[in-house]
Design a protein around this motif. Sequence first.
Motif, PDB file in Angstrom:
ATOM      1  N   LYS A  48      47.264  50.436  27.934  1.00 17.61           N
ATOM      2  CA  LYS A  48      46.358  51.267  28.723  1.00 17.61           C
ATOM      3  C   LYS A  48      44.906  50.836  28.573  1.00 17.61           C
ATOM      4  O   LYS A  48      44.110  50.945  29.505  1.00 17.61           O
ATOM      5  N   HIS A  49      44.545  50.395  27.375  1.00 18.19           N
ATOM      6  CA  HIS A  49      43.165  50.014  27.103  1.00 18.19           C
ATOM      7  C   HIS A  49      43.127  48.716  26.299  1.00 18.19           C
ATOM      8  O   HIS A  49      44.034  48.418  25.521  1.00 18.19           O
ATOM      9  N   LEU A  50      42.052  47.965  26.500  1.00 15.67           N
ATOM     10  CA  LEU A  50      41.763  46.787  25.709  1.00 15.67           C
ATOM     11  C   LEU A  50      40.495  47.074  24.917  1.00 15.67           C
ATOM     12  O   LEU A  50      39.716  47.961  25.283  1.00 15.67           O
ATOM     13  N   PHE A  51      40.262  46.280  23.846  1.00 13.40           N
ATOM     14  CA  PHE A  51      39.164  46.605  22.932  1.00 13.40           C
ATOM     15  C   PHE A  51      38.366  45.357  22.545  1.00 13.40           C
ATOM     16  O   PHE A  51      38.937  44.369  22.080  1.00 13.40           O
ATOM     17  N   LEU A  85      47.880  40.951  28.890  1.00 14.85           N
ATOM     18  CA  LEU A  85      47.238  41.171  30.185  1.00 14.85           C
ATOM     19  C   LEU A  85      46.997  39.858  30.922  1.00 14.85           C
ATOM     20  O   LEU A  85      47.320  39.731  32.107  1.00 14.85           O
ATOM     21  N   LEU A  86      46.443  38.864  30.237  1.00 16.56           N
ATOM     22  CA  LEU A  86      46.109  37.591  30.876  1.00 16.56           C
ATOM     23  C   LEU A  86      47.336  36.761  31.203  1.00 16.56           C
ATOM     24  O   LEU A  86      47.279  35.890  32.072  1.00 16.56           O
ATOM     25  N   LEU A  87      48.440  37.040  30.504  1.00 18.43           N
ATOM     26  CA  LEU A  87      49.652  36.262  30.728  1.00 18.43           C
ATOM     27  C   LEU A  87      50.660  36.989  31.612  1.00 18.43           C
ATOM     28  O   LEU A  87      51.822  36.617  31.685  1.00 18.43           O
ATOM     29  N   GLY A  88      50.210  38.043  32.271  1.00 15.61           N
ATOM     30  CA  GLY A  88      51.009  38.676  33.306  1.00 15.61           C
ATOM     31  C   GLY A  88      51.983  39.742  32.855  1.00 15.61           C
ATOM     32  O   GLY A  88      52.928  40.074  33.585  1.00 15.61           O
ATOM     33  N   SER A  89      51.757  40.305  31.665  1.00 15.83           N
ATOM     34  CA  SER A  89      52.634  41.371  31.176  1.00 15.83           C
ATOM     35  C   SER A  89      51.832  42.645  30.965  1.00 15.83           C
ATOM     36  O   SER A  89      50.638  42.595  30.678  1.00 15.83           O
ATOM     37  N   ASP A  90      52.489  43.790  31.111  1.00 18.93           N
ATOM     38  CA  ASP A  90      51.792  45.053  30.902  1.00 18.93           C
ATOM     39  C   ASP A  90      52.060  45.613  29.515  1.00 18.93           C
ATOM     40  O   ASP A  90      51.617  46.712  29.179  1.00 18.93           O
ATOM     41  N   GLU A 110      43.248  48.674  34.017  1.00 22.28           N
ATOM     42  CA  GLU A 110      43.088  48.554  35.459  1.00 22.28           C
ATOM     43  C   GLU A 110      41.710  47.991  35.812  1.00 22.28           C
ATOM     44  O   GLU A 110      41.584  47.131  36.698  1.00 22.28           O
ATOM     45  N   ALA A 111      40.671  48.468  35.140  1.00 21.86           N
ATOM     46  CA  ALA A 111      39.331  47.963  35.374  1.00 21.86           C
ATOM     47  C   ALA A 111      39.221  46.491  34.986  1.00 21.86           C
ATOM     48  O   ALA A 111      38.567  45.695  35.676  1.00 21.86           O
ATOM     49  N   CYS A 113      41.701  44.252  34.915  1.00 19.49           N
ATOM     50  CA  CYS A 113      42.438  43.458  35.908  1.00 19.49           C
ATOM     51  C   CYS A 113      41.637  43.302  37.191  1.00 19.49           C
ATOM     52  O   CYS A 113      41.611  42.221  37.797  1.00 19.49           O
ATOM     53  N   SER A 114      40.979  44.365  37.618  1.00 18.80           N
ATOM     54  CA  SER A 114      40.156  44.310  38.822  1.00 18.80           C
ATOM     55  C   SER A 114      39.009  43.320  38.656  1.00 18.80           C
ATOM     56  O   SER A 114      38.714  42.526  39.562  1.00 18.80           O
ATOM     57  N   ALA A 115      38.369  43.331  37.496  1.00 21.45           N
ATOM     58  CA  ALA A 115      37.258  42.406  37.238  1.00 21.45           C
ATOM     59  C   ALA A 115      37.744  40.963  37.238  1.00 21.45           C
ATOM     60  O   ALA A 115      37.073  40.074  37.783  1.00 21.45           O
ATOM     61  N   ILE A 116      38.906  40.722  36.656  1.00 24.47           N
ATOM     62  CA  ILE A 116      39.456  39.361  36.606  1.00 24.47           C
ATOM     63  C   ILE A 116      39.777  38.865  38.015  1.00 24.47           C
ATOM     64  O   ILE A 116      39.556  37.689  38.345  1.00 24.47           O
ATOM     65  N   GLU A 117      40.302  39.752  38.852  1.00 24.06           N
ATOM     66  CA  GLU A 117      40.614  39.375  40.232  1.00 24.06           C
ATOM     67  C   GLU A 117      39.361  39.003  41.019  1.00 24.06           C
ATOM     68  O   GLU A 117      39.402  38.178  41.930  1.00 24.06           O
ATOM     69  N   GLN A 118      38.233  39.584  40.628  1.00 20.09           N
ATOM     70  CA  GLN A 118      36.979  39.319  41.333  1.00 20.09           C
ATOM     71  C   GLN A 118      36.249  38.079  40.837  1.00 20.09           C
ATOM     72  O   GLN A 118      35.354  37.576  41.516  1.00 20.09           O
ATOM     73  N   SER A 119      36.608  37.587  39.666  1.00 16.01           N
ATOM     74  CA  SER A 119      35.824  36.497  39.070  1.00 16.01           C
ATOM     75  C   SER A 119      36.707  35.456  38.402  1.00 16.01           C
ATOM     76  O   SER A 119      37.326  35.724  37.365  1.00 16.01           O
ATOM     77  N   ALA A 120      36.729  34.266  38.973  1.00 18.38           N
ATOM     78  CA  ALA A 120      37.475  33.163  38.366  1.00 18.38           C
ATOM     79  C   ALA A 120      36.836  32.730  37.047  1.00 18.38           C
ATOM     80  O   ALA A 120      37.527  32.301  36.119  1.00 18.38           O
ATOM     81  N   SER A 121      35.513  32.845  36.959  1.00 23.76           N
ATOM     82  CA  SER A 121      34.829  32.425  35.730  1.00 23.76           C
ATOM     83  C   SER A 121      35.152  33.373  34.572  1.00 23.76           C
ATOM     84  O   SER A 121      35.312  32.932  33.425  1.00 23.76           O
ATOM     85  N   LEU A 122      35.282  34.651  34.856  1.00 25.50           N
ATOM     86  CA  LEU A 122      35.671  35.612  33.827  1.00 25.50           C
ATOM     87  C   LEU A 122      37.086  35.314  33.355  1.00 25.50           C
ATOM     88  O   LEU A 122      37.367  35.306  32.145  1.00 25.50           O
ATOM     89  N   GLN A 123      37.979  35.074  34.290  1.00 24.38           N
ATOM     90  CA  GLN A 123      39.354  34.745  33.934  1.00 24.38           C
ATOM     91  C   GLN A 123      39.404  33.487  33.071  1.00 24.38           C
ATOM     92  O   GLN A 123      40.158  33.422  32.092  1.00 24.38           O
ATOM     93  N   LYS A 124      38.588  32.502  33.396  1.00 25.07           N
ATOM     94  CA  LYS A 124      38.575  31.252  32.631  1.00 25.07           C
ATOM     95  C   LYS A 124      38.167  31.481  31.180  1.00 25.07           C
ATOM     96  O   LYS A 124      38.818  30.970  30.255  1.00 25.07           O
ATOM     97  N   VAL A 125      37.114  32.265  30.970  1.00 25.25           N
ATOM     98  CA  VAL A 125      36.658  32.543  29.602  1.00 25.25           C
ATOM     99  C   VAL A 125      37.732  33.285  28.816  1.00 25.25           C
ATOM    100  O   VAL A 125      38.018  32.949  27.659  1.00 25.25           O
ATOM    101  N   LEU A 126      38.341  34.280  29.443  1.00 26.53           N
ATOM    102  CA  LEU A 126      39.354  35.075  28.746  1.00 26.53           C
ATOM    103  C   LEU A 126      40.612  34.251  28.447  1.00 26.53           C
ATOM    104  O   LEU A 126      41.233  34.416  27.397  1.00 26.53           O
ATOM    105  N   LEU A 127      40.987  33.351  29.361  1.00 30.07           N
ATOM    106  CA  LEU A 127      42.128  32.487  29.106  1.00 30.07           C
ATOM    107  C   LEU A 127      41.837  31.508  27.973  1.00 30.07           C
ATOM    108  O   LEU A 127      42.724  31.149  27.198  1.00 30.07           O
ATOM    109  N   ARG A 128      40.584  31.095  27.865  1.00 33.07           N
ATOM    110  CA  ARG A 128      40.207  30.249  26.737  1.00 33.07           C
ATOM    111  C   ARG A 128      40.372  31.008  25.424  1.00 33.07           C
ATOM    112  O   ARG A 128      40.813  30.444  24.419  1.00 33.07           O
ATOM    113  N   PHE A 129      40.046  32.297  25.445  1.00 33.19           N
ATOM    114  CA  PHE A 129      40.243  33.096  24.236  1.00 33.19           C
ATOM    115  C   PHE A 129      41.732  33.246  23.929  1.00 33.19           C
ATOM    116  O   PHE A 129      42.129  33.213  22.750  1.00 33.19           O
ATOM    117  N   VAL A 130      42.560  33.402  24.942  1.00 33.28           N
ATOM    118  CA  VAL A 130      44.005  33.460  24.739  1.00 33.28           C
ATOM    119  C   VAL A 130      44.489  32.172  24.066  1.00 33.28           C
ATOM    120  O   VAL A 130      45.314  32.196  23.150  1.00 33.28           O
TER     121      VAL A 130
END
Length: 237
Positions: A48-51, A85-90, A110-111, A113-130
């Motif tokens: 439900k939440h990330l931290f 979340l980044l790897l497609g699981s809930d 939900e917020a 996921c919405s932010a990631i859908e709006q920004s490829a650069s945000l997704q890239k940084v978070l995937l690097r952390f993964v």
Amino acid sequence: MSQPQQSTVRNRLLRALSLSDFGLLQPHLELVATELNQALIKPNLPVKHLFFPEVGFGSITTHGSGGKVEVGIIGREGLIGALPLLLGSDRTPHDHFVQSPGDMLSINSEAMCSAIEQSASLQKVLLRFVHIQYVQAAQTAYVNAAYTTEVRLARWLLMCQDRIGGDELRLTHDFLSMMLGVRRPSAPLAIQALEGYRHIKARRGRLTILNRKAMEELADDGYGLPEAEYARLIEGS
């Protein structure tokens, strides 16, 4: 409550974001106080939440008939809940809880996921952390297989110190044995060995790091690989 500002947050991952990417998350970030052993993400339930830890850090554990073992640790360098979340699981089969209490910036999934859908650069940084979390887990498996309990303890204490910004930790032998994946009698023996080297000082329920450089030498190549990847991929150094 006022919204957190990027210039004042302590979380290094949030500080590394572009101004526009931070702006996508900012309205949804809520500062929450955490307690020792507080559940953040429970196994096999929807996330439900990330931290984003600001002070303190969390632990990721796996468990079975043999007991619990730590497979990851996340502090102010990262985001708790990023992997599923980044790897497609809930959800995730692993337990995420507070190992060192403090403050965290919470965001609902939900917020995020919405932010990631709006920004490829945000997704890239978070995937690097993964990726960095994967490197940390792989390094943990390597150290647990190749090194003595003393070395494993030195590495774990260095990782904790990185995330608390201080020299003193509160812990019990039961908790420490779970974090290191060893039987309970092994934990006090490893502590006694590091005390004998004068690397640490142990008191009831507390442990103080006295000589970080010597601890790094003892940990050898068991420590430093995920940290180097973080510097290279997130902080660009």
